[in-house]
Design a protein around this motif. Structure first.
Motif, short mmCIF file in Angstrom:
data_model
loop_
_atom_site.label_atom_id
_atom_site.label_comp_id
_atom_site.label_asym_id
_atom_site.label_seq_id
_atom_site.Cartn_x
_atom_site.Cartn_y
_atom_site.Cartn_z
N ASP A 105 -1.91 -0.51 10.44
CA ASP A 105 -2.15 -1.92 10.11
C ASP A 105 -3.62 -2.11 9.77
O ASP A 105 -4.33 -2.90 10.39
CB ASP A 105 -1.73 -2.80 11.29
CG ASP A 105 -1.75 -4.29 10.96
OD1 ASP A 105 -1.79 -4.63 9.76
OD2 ASP A 105 -1.74 -5.10 11.91
N THR B 143 0.83 -1.21 0.00
CA THR B 143 0.00 0.00 0.00
C THR B 143 0.86 1.25 0.00
O THR B 143 1.98 1.26 0.51
CB THR B 143 -0.94 0.03 1.22
OG1 THR B 143 -0.17 -0.08 2.41
CG2 THR B 143 -1.95 -1.09 1.16
N THR C 224 2.35 2.94 13.51
CA THR C 224 2.18 1.70 12.77
C THR C 224 0.75 1.62 12.27
O THR C 224 -0.19 1.53 13.06
CB THR C 224 2.49 0.48 13.67
OG1 THR C 224 3.84 0.58 14.13
CG2 THR C 224 2.32 -0.81 12.90
N ARG D 210 7.20 -2.31 7.24
CA ARG D 210 7.07 -0.86 7.04
C ARG D 210 8.29 -0.36 6.29
O ARG D 210 9.42 -0.53 6.75
CB ARG D 210 6.96 -0.14 8.39
CG ARG D 210 5.66 -0.32 9.11
CD ARG D 210 5.70 0.37 10.48
NE ARG D 210 5.89 1.82 10.37
CZ ARG D 210 5.91 2.63 11.42
NH1 ARG D 210 5.76 2.14 12.65
NH2 ARG D 210 6.09 3.93 11.26
N GLU E 255 0.88 -11.20 3.18
CA GLU E 255 1.83 -10.20 3.68
C GLU E 255 1.34 -8.81 3.28
O GLU E 255 0.76 -8.64 2.21
CB GLU E 255 3.22 -10.42 3.09
CG GLU E 255 3.90 -11.70 3.49
CD GLU E 255 5.29 -11.80 2.88
OE1 GLU E 255 5.94 -10.74 2.73
OE2 GLU E 255 5.70 -12.92 2.52
N HIS E 256 1.61 -7.84 4.13
CA HIS E 256 1.27 -6.46 3.80
C HIS E 256 2.50 -5.60 4.02
O HIS E 256 3.05 -5.54 5.12
CB HIS E 256 0.11 -5.98 4.70
CG HIS E 256 -0.20 -4.52 4.54
ND1 HIS E 256 -0.88 -3.79 5.50
CD2 HIS E 256 0.07 -3.63 3.53
CE1 HIS E 256 -0.99 -2.54 5.09
NE2 HIS E 256 -0.44 -2.41 3.90
N TRP E 257 2.94 -4.93 2.94
CA TRP E 257 4.02 -3.98 3.01
C TRP E 257 3.42 -2.57 2.90
O TRP E 257 2.62 -2.29 2.01
CB TRP E 257 5.01 -4.16 1.87
CG TRP E 257 5.71 -5.48 1.83
CD1 TRP E 257 5.47 -6.59 2.61
CD2 TRP E 257 6.77 -5.85 0.93
NE1 TRP E 257 6.31 -7.62 2.26
CE2 TRP E 257 7.12 -7.18 1.23
CE3 TRP E 257 7.45 -5.18 -0.08
CZ2 TRP E 257 8.12 -7.86 0.55
CZ3 TRP E 257 8.44 -5.85 -0.77
CH2 TRP E 257 8.79 -7.18 -0.45
N SER E 258 3.81 -1.69 3.80
CA SER E 258 3.37 -0.30 3.78
C SER E 258 4.54 0.59 3.38
O SER E 258 5.60 0.54 4.01
CB SER E 258 2.85 0.12 5.17
OG SER E 258 2.60 1.50 5.22
N HIS F 83 -2.60 -7.38 8.52
CA HIS F 83 -1.59 -8.31 8.00
C HIS F 83 -0.22 -7.64 7.87
O HIS F 83 0.65 -8.15 7.16
CB HIS F 83 -2.00 -8.83 6.62
CG HIS F 83 -3.26 -9.65 6.61
ND1 HIS F 83 -3.41 -10.80 7.34
CD2 HIS F 83 -4.44 -9.46 5.95
CE1 HIS F 83 -4.63 -11.30 7.12
NE2 HIS F 83 -5.27 -10.50 6.30
N LEU F 84 -0.01 -6.49 8.50
CA LEU F 84 1.22 -5.74 8.27
C LEU F 84 2.44 -6.55 8.67
O LEU F 84 2.54 -7.07 9.78
CB LEU F 84 1.20 -4.43 9.07
CG LEU F 84 2.34 -3.46 8.77
CD1 LEU F 84 2.26 -2.96 7.34
CD2 LEU F 84 2.33 -2.30 9.75
N SER F 85 3.39 -6.67 7.72
CA SER F 85 4.61 -7.42 7.98
C SER F 85 5.87 -6.58 7.73
O SER F 85 6.94 -6.93 8.21
CB SER F 85 4.66 -8.67 7.09
OG SER F 85 4.48 -8.33 5.72
#
Length: 571
Positions: free
Chosen positions: A317, A284, A315, A325, A305-308, A321-323
């Motif tokens: 989230d 995202t 943080t 940052r 997996e979630h990449w921000s 699923h945030l994995s």
């Protein structure tokens, strides 16, 4: 030599604003802030815009800051004035916009002493600012050194990292109106050297390998400012067989390879689609998402997996699923990622399958909208394509931004909405500020409840002649007739939608806007170009049926594939 206020701290502060790139101050009248207003008015390099209502003033400044991509200051007097800044400052915080909030105050000894206009001002906006500073009138050299250091600190904080608002409270004692020779030593600006922010070649390759086919990658873009380099990089990624890029209207990203109608597409997913199209990695960028469909879908996926990507103040989230940052600007990260992606031998049809679903959804969309009777949806389908490509599109919260998700797929100059906090309270004011900062046409699309809430913004005397306001006059809060939490309540009409006829013609006449109206598709098409070409700011009221519009929008998300064949189905 021209005279200026004799308050050294006021002259110092205004001079420092200019050194840090503030060219516009939106100021509200008062007596305690008189020295600040005098210092601002006599700084020739800064434009001072007078707006009496502090709430409108702050939103006007926010709109100007968003479009100009520059810091804007707001100045108010003591007492409750600073509290009225709250909604816009909160919006600026969550949109990472550098508003410089300056409030005048009384000396410490007069607070809580039943003196007029005295409240505890320091820290009143602390939850929504990056920093709060409390300054006294400067008398000694030590006072002046401290004040200069604090102003440098405030401006550096507002403009560094994830930008945002700061609050500078200035305590001023009587007398307030005295003036003196304006000679003032140039204030000291403390320069900041920021280290280079990018990936090493090795790190870029590591991320590239982690996202290589056959892993399925979904990129989702929320609200942000336009950026051609970022748009190009996302376009390169969207052409990879294992990537899909989804963009909201207010993401300001455009490419034929993107899925720009997220809700339209996801509402056509079958149970099999929901399983086979689920991503392994979600990346995202940008701010909060409008689409509840994409949020619900990603939250329902196990083991994703979630990449921000981007600077965040905490943080975030949203999908649970945030994995990872990645605290980098997206316009830096994604071009490097795109360059690092290498062809992979494993075959993958992930992108193609999403493309097929988007095509199916587009077909059912066109058929459904084409069969819809006169309603909000029909009206949006008519005027959205008629808005010029060089326009800045401003959207109010409620149904306006949601309809734009379905229809605003053109590459307008830019598109904005107050989605940091998602309130309706300052949408018109924000658009007024945005129109002041942009030489082209600015079009605000708003609902009648949002417009009525912020009607005081139109009191501002110098509305940009390029401002156009479209008010969907659909019987009050249309959003409440649509969302499940309220649409079936017995109390809907009395306590939520609160229908009231918006007196658009009278308001336009009272505030000097050209007025137009439409009540069906033919009249809307006939009047729209005149509305756009009006010689001064203009308002267009579009009358649509309230309950019918809500029903058509609800049923849109349950439309079936038989619409492709244009079967006669009850919409």
């Amino acid at each position: 030599m021209a005279e200026n206020t004799d308050k050294w701290i006021c002259r110092e502060l205004i001079s420092m604003l200019k050194k840090y790139g503030v060219n516009v101050i939106v100021a509200s009248p008062g007596s305690r802030n008189a020295p600040l207003l005098v210092a601002a008015a006599r700084e020739n390099a800064i434009e001072v815009i007078p707006v009496a209502d502090e709430r409108s003033a702050a939103f006007i400044a926010l709109g100007y800051a968003a479009v100009s991509d520059a810091p804007v200051a707001i100045i108010c007097t003591s007492g409750t004035a600073v509290l009225n800044y709250g909604p816009a400052v909160a919006e600026a915080f969550y949109r990472a916009l550098p508003l410089i909030v300056i409030s005048a105050d009384r000396p410490y000894e007069w607070i809580d002493q039943d003196d007029s206009q005295t409240i505890r001002q320091p820290g009143t906006l602390a939850n929504f600012t990056k920093g709060s500073y409390d300054l006294n009138e400067s008398v000694t050299d030590a006072d002046k050194w401290y004040a200069n250091r604090m102003i440098n600190d405030a401006m550096t904080l507002a403009l560094s990292g994830r930008r945002g608002p700061v609050h500078i409270n200035v305590r001023l004692d009587s007398p307030l109106g005295r003036q003196s020779d304006s000679r003032h030593p140039q204030p000291r600006k403390i320069a900041t050297l920021r280290p280079r922010e990018d990936l090493t070649v090795g790190d870029a390759r590591v991320y590239g390998r982690q996202l290589a086919s056959p892993r399925k990658v979904m990129i989702i873009a929320g609200f942000m400012t336009p950026d051609s380099r970022l748009n190009q990089a996302l376009g390169r990624l969207a052409r990879l067989p294992n990537f899909v890029v989804m963009t909201e209207t207010i993401a300001n990203m455009h490419n034929p390879a993107f899925i720009s109608r997220i809700d339209t597409t996801l509402s056509q997913m079958t149970d099999d689609d929901r399983h086979t199209l689920k991503p392994d990695v979600v990346i995202t960028l940008g701010g909060a998402l409008v689409s509840r469909h994409i949020k619900d879908y990603i939250r329902s996926i196990d083991n994703a997996e979630h990449w921000s990507v981007g600077h965040t103040h905490t943080t975030v989230d949203c999908f649970r699923h945030l994995s990872l940052r990645i605290e980098m600007r997206p316009e830096v990260f994604f071009p490097q990622l795109a360059s690092a992606m290498q062809p992979h031998q494993a075959s993958c049809d992930y992108s193609r399958r999403w493309e097929l679903l988007a095509r199916k959804a587009e077909a059912t969309h066109q058929a459904y909208v084409g069969s819809a009777p006169w309603s909000d949806m029909r009206a949006f389908s008519v005027f959205m394509p008629m808005i010029p490509r060089n326009a800045n599109l401003q959207l109010s919260n409620g149904t306006a931004v949601r309809y734009a998700q379905l229809f605003a797929t053109r590459d307008y100059h830019r598109c904005d909405c107050n989605r940091g906090v998602s309130g309706i309270d300052g949408c018109t004011s924000t658009a007024i500020g945005a129109a002041m900062a942009y030489p082209g046409i600015t079009v605000l699309v708003t609902g009648d409840m949002s417009a009525q809430y912020d009607v005081g913004a139109l009191v501002y005397a110098s509305l940009a002649p390029r401002l156009r306001i479209i008010v969907m006059r659909n019987g009050g809060g249309a959003i409440f007739r649509f969302v499940e939490s309220t649409c079936y309540l017995d109390e809907l009409e009395k306590y939520f939608a609160h229908p009231r006829q918006f007196p658009a013609r009278q308001i336009a006449e009272a505030y000097g806007l050209d007025y137009f109206e439409a009540a069906d598709e033919q009249s809307l098409r006939g009047v729209f170009r005149q509305f756009l070409s009006a010689p001064r700011a203009a308002l267009l009221a579009v009358d649509t049926p309230a309950e019918e519009s809500a029903r058509i929008l609800r049923n849109y998300f349950n439309r079936k594939s038989e619409y492709i064949n244009h079967k006669q189905t009850d919409i």
